[in-house]
Design a protein around this motif. Structure first.
Motif, PDB file in Angstrom:
ATOM      1  N   PRO A  70      -3.806   6.263   1.131  1.00 43.49           N
ATOM      2  CA  PRO A  70      -2.473   6.102   1.723  1.00 43.49           C
ATOM      3  C   PRO A  70      -1.423   6.923   0.967  1.00 43.49           C
ATOM      4  O   PRO A  70      -0.848   6.474  -0.009  1.00 43.49           O
ATOM      5  CB  PRO A  70      -2.205   4.584   1.616  1.00 43.49           C
ATOM      6  CG  PRO A  70      -3.166   4.053   0.617  1.00 43.49           C
ATOM      7  CD  PRO A  70      -4.289   5.038   0.468  1.00 43.49           C
ATOM      8  N   ASP A  71      -1.218   8.148   1.413  1.00 43.95           N
ATOM      9  CA  ASP A  71      -0.257   9.066   0.779  1.00 43.95           C
ATOM     10  C   ASP A  71       0.263   9.972   1.898  1.00 43.95           C
ATOM     11  O   ASP A  71      -0.540  10.674   2.546  1.00 43.95           O
ATOM     12  CB  ASP A  71      -0.977   9.871  -0.314  1.00 43.95           C
ATOM     13  CG  ASP A  71      -0.037  10.758  -1.132  1.00 43.95           C
ATOM     14  OD1 ASP A  71       0.912  11.321  -0.540  1.00 43.95           O
ATOM     15  OD2 ASP A  71      -0.258  10.884  -2.342  1.00 43.95           O
ATOM     16  N   MET A  72       1.577   9.948   2.139  1.00 42.04           N
ATOM     17  CA  MET A  72       2.136  10.671   3.284  1.00 42.04           C
ATOM     18  C   MET A  72       1.980  12.184   3.178  1.00 42.04           C
ATOM     19  O   MET A  72       2.181  12.910   4.154  1.00 42.04           O
ATOM     20  CB  MET A  72       3.618  10.308   3.485  1.00 42.04           C
ATOM     21  CG  MET A  72       3.851   8.896   4.007  1.00 42.04           C
ATOM     22  SD  MET A  72       2.919   8.511   5.521  1.00 42.04           S
ATOM     23  CE  MET A  72       3.723   9.588   6.709  1.00 42.04           C
ATOM     24  N   ARG A  73       1.610  12.693   1.987  1.00 46.18           N
ATOM     25  CA  ARG A  73       1.431  14.138   1.878  1.00 46.18           C
ATOM     26  C   ARG A  73       0.250  14.622   2.736  1.00 46.18           C
ATOM     27  O   ARG A  73       0.224  15.783   3.139  1.00 46.18           O
ATOM     28  CB  ARG A  73       1.243  14.544   0.413  1.00 46.18           C
ATOM     29  CG  ARG A  73       2.556  14.405  -0.379  1.00 46.18           C
ATOM     30  CD  ARG A  73       2.350  14.715  -1.837  1.00 46.18           C
ATOM     31  NE  ARG A  73       1.355  13.830  -2.447  1.00 46.18           N
ATOM     32  CZ  ARG A  73       0.862  13.979  -3.675  1.00 46.18           C
ATOM     33  NH1 ARG A  73       1.282  14.979  -4.431  1.00 46.18           N
ATOM     34  NH2 ARG A  73      -0.013  13.128  -4.153  1.00 46.18           N
ATOM     35  N   THR A  74      -0.708  13.719   3.034  1.00 40.24           N
ATOM     36  CA  THR A  74      -1.827  14.141   3.904  1.00 40.24           C
ATOM     37  C   THR A  74      -1.343  14.435   5.327  1.00 40.24           C
ATOM     38  O   THR A  74      -1.543  15.554   5.820  1.00 40.24           O
ATOM     39  CB  THR A  74      -2.967  13.092   3.883  1.00 40.24           C
ATOM     40  OG1 THR A  74      -3.520  13.073   2.578  1.00 40.24           O
ATOM     41  CG2 THR A  74      -4.061  13.438   4.886  1.00 40.24           C
ATOM     42  N   PRO A  75      -0.707  13.468   6.030  1.00 37.63           N
ATOM     43  CA  PRO A  75      -0.239  13.824   7.383  1.00 37.63           C
ATOM     44  C   PRO A  75       0.806  14.938   7.387  1.00 37.63           C
ATOM     45  O   PRO A  75       0.837  15.747   8.333  1.00 37.63           O
ATOM     46  CB  PRO A  75       0.347  12.513   7.930  1.00 37.63           C
ATOM     47  CG  PRO A  75       0.510  11.604   6.766  1.00 37.63           C
ATOM     48  CD  PRO A  75      -0.509  12.028   5.743  1.00 37.63           C
ATOM     49  N   ASN A  85       0.791  -1.248   0.000  1.00 37.61           N
ATOM     50  CA  ASN A  85       0.000   0.000   0.000  1.00 37.61           C
ATOM     51  C   ASN A  85       0.820   1.294   0.000  1.00 37.61           C
ATOM     52  O   ASN A  85       0.325   2.327  -0.411  1.00 37.61           O
ATOM     53  CB  ASN A  85      -0.925   0.064   1.231  1.00 37.61           C
ATOM     54  CG  ASN A  85      -1.854  -1.128   1.329  1.00 37.61           C
ATOM     55  OD1 ASN A  85      -1.859  -1.982   0.450  1.00 37.61           O
ATOM     56  ND2 ASN A  85      -2.626  -1.196   2.385  1.00 37.61           N
ATOM     57  N   TRP A  86       2.061   1.259   0.530  1.00 37.84           N
ATOM     58  CA  TRP A  86       2.828   2.495   0.705  1.00 37.84           C
ATOM     59  C   TRP A  86       4.177   2.377  -0.025  1.00 37.84           C
ATOM     60  O   TRP A  86       4.761   1.300  -0.059  1.00 37.84           O
ATOM     61  CB  TRP A  86       3.152   2.738   2.182  1.00 37.84           C
ATOM     62  CG  TRP A  86       1.993   2.916   3.108  1.00 37.84           C
ATOM     63  CD1 TRP A  86       1.370   1.924   3.820  1.00 37.84           C
ATOM     64  CD2 TRP A  86       1.338   4.133   3.469  1.00 37.84           C
ATOM     65  NE1 TRP A  86       0.380   2.471   4.600  1.00 37.84           N
ATOM     66  CE2 TRP A  86       0.320   3.820   4.411  1.00 37.84           C
ATOM     67  CE3 TRP A  86       1.513   5.471   3.099  1.00 37.84           C
ATOM     68  CZ2 TRP A  86      -0.505   4.786   4.979  1.00 37.84           C
ATOM     69  CZ3 TRP A  86       0.687   6.424   3.674  1.00 37.84           C
ATOM     70  CH2 TRP A  86      -0.311   6.085   4.595  1.00 37.84           C
ATOM     71  N   SER A  87       4.677   3.505  -0.524  1.00 35.83           N
ATOM     72  CA  SER A  87       6.023   3.534  -1.090  1.00 35.83           C
ATOM     73  C   SER A  87       6.923   4.277  -0.101  1.00 35.83           C
ATOM     74  O   SER A  87       6.710   5.453   0.179  1.00 35.83           O
ATOM     75  CB  SER A  87       5.959   4.240  -2.449  1.00 35.83           C
ATOM     76  OG  SER A  87       7.182   4.814  -2.732  1.00 35.83           O
ATOM     77  N   MET A  88       7.931   3.572   0.452  1.00 34.33           N
ATOM     78  CA  MET A  88       8.720   4.152   1.554  1.00 34.33           C
ATOM     79  C   MET A  88      10.195   3.779   1.409  1.00 34.33           C
ATOM     80  O   MET A  88      10.557   2.971   0.557  1.00 34.33           O
ATOM     81  CB  MET A  88       8.215   3.612   2.903  1.00 34.33           C
ATOM     82  CG  MET A  88       6.726   3.692   3.094  1.00 34.33           C
ATOM     83  SD  MET A  88       6.165   3.024   4.684  1.00 34.33           S
ATOM     84  CE  MET A  88       6.293   1.276   4.418  1.00 34.33           C
ATOM     85  N   GLY A  89      11.044   4.322   2.291  1.00 35.59           N
ATOM     86  CA  GLY A  89      12.454   3.950   2.307  1.00 35.59           C
ATOM     87  C   GLY A  89      12.617   2.466   2.649  1.00 35.59           C
ATOM     88  O   GLY A  89      11.693   1.830   3.152  1.00 35.59           O
ATOM     89  N   ARG A 148      -6.207  -4.234   6.066  1.00 36.26           N
ATOM     90  CA  ARG A 148      -5.364  -4.401   4.884  1.00 36.26           C
ATOM     91  C   ARG A 148      -5.469  -3.270   3.878  1.00 36.26           C
ATOM     92  O   ARG A 148      -4.537  -3.045   3.100  1.00 36.26           O
ATOM     93  CB  ARG A 148      -5.611  -5.757   4.224  1.00 36.26           C
ATOM     94  CG  ARG A 148      -7.041  -6.033   3.826  1.00 36.26           C
ATOM     95  CD  ARG A 148      -7.231  -7.518   3.513  1.00 36.26           C
ATOM     96  NE  ARG A 148      -6.316  -7.984   2.490  1.00 36.26           N
ATOM     97  CZ  ARG A 148      -5.566  -9.089   2.593  1.00 36.26           C
ATOM     98  NH1 ARG A 148      -5.627  -9.824   3.678  1.00 36.26           N
ATOM     99  NH2 ARG A 148      -4.788  -9.454   1.621  1.00 36.26           N
ATOM    100  N   GLN A 149      -6.559  -2.507   3.869  1.00 35.28           N
ATOM    101  CA  GLN A 149      -6.708  -1.469   2.828  1.00 35.28           C
ATOM    102  C   GLN A 149      -5.940  -0.173   3.131  1.00 35.28           C
ATOM    103  O   GLN A 149      -5.796   0.676   2.241  1.00 35.28           O
ATOM    104  CB  GLN A 149      -8.192  -1.130   2.630  1.00 35.28           C
ATOM    105  CG  GLN A 149      -9.027  -2.238   2.019  1.00 35.28           C
ATOM    106  CD  GLN A 149      -9.605  -3.216   3.058  1.00 35.28           C
ATOM    107  OE1 GLN A 149      -9.345  -3.091   4.254  1.00 35.28           O
ATOM    108  NE2 GLN A 149     -10.358  -4.193   2.588  1.00 35.28           N
TER     109      GLN A 149
END
Ligand code: NAD
Ligand code: MG
Length: 391
Positions: free
Chosen positions: A271-276, A208-212, A249-250
């Motif tokens: 799921p996009d870190m730009r929101t938080p 779901n997420w693209s991260m380091g 899971r979503q």
């Protein structure tokens, strides 16, 4: 105009933060950017955002960056080394410090920002896991503001009473418990026996997420959720028994607060870190983040399940370390960093990550972690023991 410094600007969180800032040039000015050794990325960011200062941890990389910037006629000053990170984090010239360095390397600069009373956008959860009590005392003593960027903690922050988020002590104030949601990572449907053979490539491919890389492996072992339980304990002042983990899971509900009157408040979004990040930056107001509106019809359903500690032993170890107190969580974090690095280099199996951590925890006696020296001493010793065990 608010002045913003980003520690770890070339990473996944750093890049997402710059994306949000670029949408609001009227509100924010980038004053300092920092990276470990990725010269080309930092050079491009300097060209676009023209900060006053750029810091590279690595000295030869800093020299190379300085030459490139000079040749291009840019006036950004280049500094190098760990002390320079602390210097920009505490500088009078900055209002916001985005703590987005990965791992223990982020602790001292983030602590410097707390001591200088900055508004800290906290992504670097390892800083709080290592130094929780001491860190929160510095935040409160110096009037710093901790704005959680980790999506779960930002969700909880948003579900707490408006205007009272900064109180940090929620035990006994109408909160029955908080529920951190977890996607379960790429191996949530694997049998225990199959986990013996998974590869680093599979582990970093999060559904779901693209991260380091490091946090992606942590998500696969669910140590990430364990670190987040510890992070939540310090951020919101709740005992471990009031912090639950729910598999979802979503990754649409980012976490929930369960109140004593039976109300459960949840924060949702794509799921996009730009929101938080946008939420923490603009708090208590709201700004556009560039994230697509949530389409619940196409999401269709939201599923929940219990998190199994046998399937995810790292989660159990994190709760145990939190309950043991003192430097136990710093030891857990250090052993995990060494084990994850060894797994990424294919020196150990995926299932040997929790084994390494458990071994190190069993061989050390934690201290009370009252000073930064005590914390760093146990961090160093845990790394030595973890490397020894792996060998
Ligand atoms: P990343 O690996 O993509 O980026 C790390 C950044 O830190 C880079 O800019 C790198 O140059 C810098 N860095 C690395 N080692 C350093 C060192 N020794 N000294 C100075 N700088 C160093 O990591 P990321 O995924 O952006 O995660 C950063 C932090 O945010 C982590 O603590 C992670 O747990 C947390 N976090 C990330 C996400 C996410 O979606 N990526 C979500 C929640 C929390
Ligand atoms: Mg998170």
């Amino acid at each position: 105009m608010q002045a913003v410094t980003i520690l770890g600007s070339t990473g996944s969180i750093g890049v997402s933060t710059l994306n949000v800032l670029a949408q609001h040039p009227d509100k924010y000015r980038v004053v300092a950017l920092t990276a470990n050794h990725s010269v080309d990325s930092l050079y491009e960011q300097c060209q676009q955002f023209q900060p006053d200062i750029a810091v590279m941890l690595d000295v030869p990389s800093a020299d190379l960056l300085a030459t490139k910037l000079k040749t291009a006629g840019l006036r950004t000053q280049v500094l190098s080394g760990a002390r320079a990170l602390e210097q920009v984090a505490a500088s009078d010239g900055t209002d916001y410090v985005v703590a987005a360095i990965v791992g223990a390397a982020g602790l001292l600069p983030t602590l410097a920002a707390a001591r200088a009373g900055k508004k800290i956008l906290l992504a670097n959860k390892e800083a709080l896991v290592m130094s929780g009590g001491l860190f929160m005392r510095e935040v409160e003593a110096n009037g710093a503001t901790l704005l959680p960027v980790d999506s779960e903690h930002n969700a909880i922050w948003q579900c707490l009473p408006v205007g009272k988020q900064q109180q940090y002590h929620y035990d006994g104030k109408g909160v029955r418990r908080i529920m951190l949601t977890a996607s379960g990572g790429p191996f949530r449907d694997f049998d225990l026996a199959d986990l013996e053979h998974v590869t680093p490539e599979q582990a970093v491919a999060h559904p779901n997420w693209s991260m380091g890389q490091k946090i992606s492996v942590d998500s696969a072992t669910m140590m990430n959720k364990g670190l987040e339980v510890i992070e939540a304990h310090w951020l919101f002042g709740l005992p471990s028994q009031k912090i639950d983990v729910v598999l979802h899971r979503q990754s649409i509900i980012h976490s929930m607060v369960d109140y004593v009157d039976g109300s459960v408040l949840a924060q949702m979004g794509n799921p996009d870190m730009r929101t938080p990040i946008a939420n923490a930056l603009a708090w208590p107001e709201r700004i556009d983040s560039g994230v697509e509106p949530l389409d619940l019809i196409s999401v269709g359903r939201l599923d929940f399940a219990a998190a199994d500690h046998q399937h995810f032993p790292c989660l159990r170890l994190a709760y145990q370390a939190l309950d043991a107190g003192g430097t136990s969580t710093a030891i857990l974090n250090a052993a995990n960093e060494v084990a994850v690095a060894a797994f990424l280099k294919k020196q150990i199996k995926f299932t040997e990550i929790p084994r390494t951590i458990e071994n190190v925890l069993s061989r050390m006696t934690p201290n009370d972690g009252a000073t930064i020296e005590q914390i760093l001493a146990d961090d160093t010793q845990a790394r030595v023991l973890a490397k020894e065990f792996i060998k």
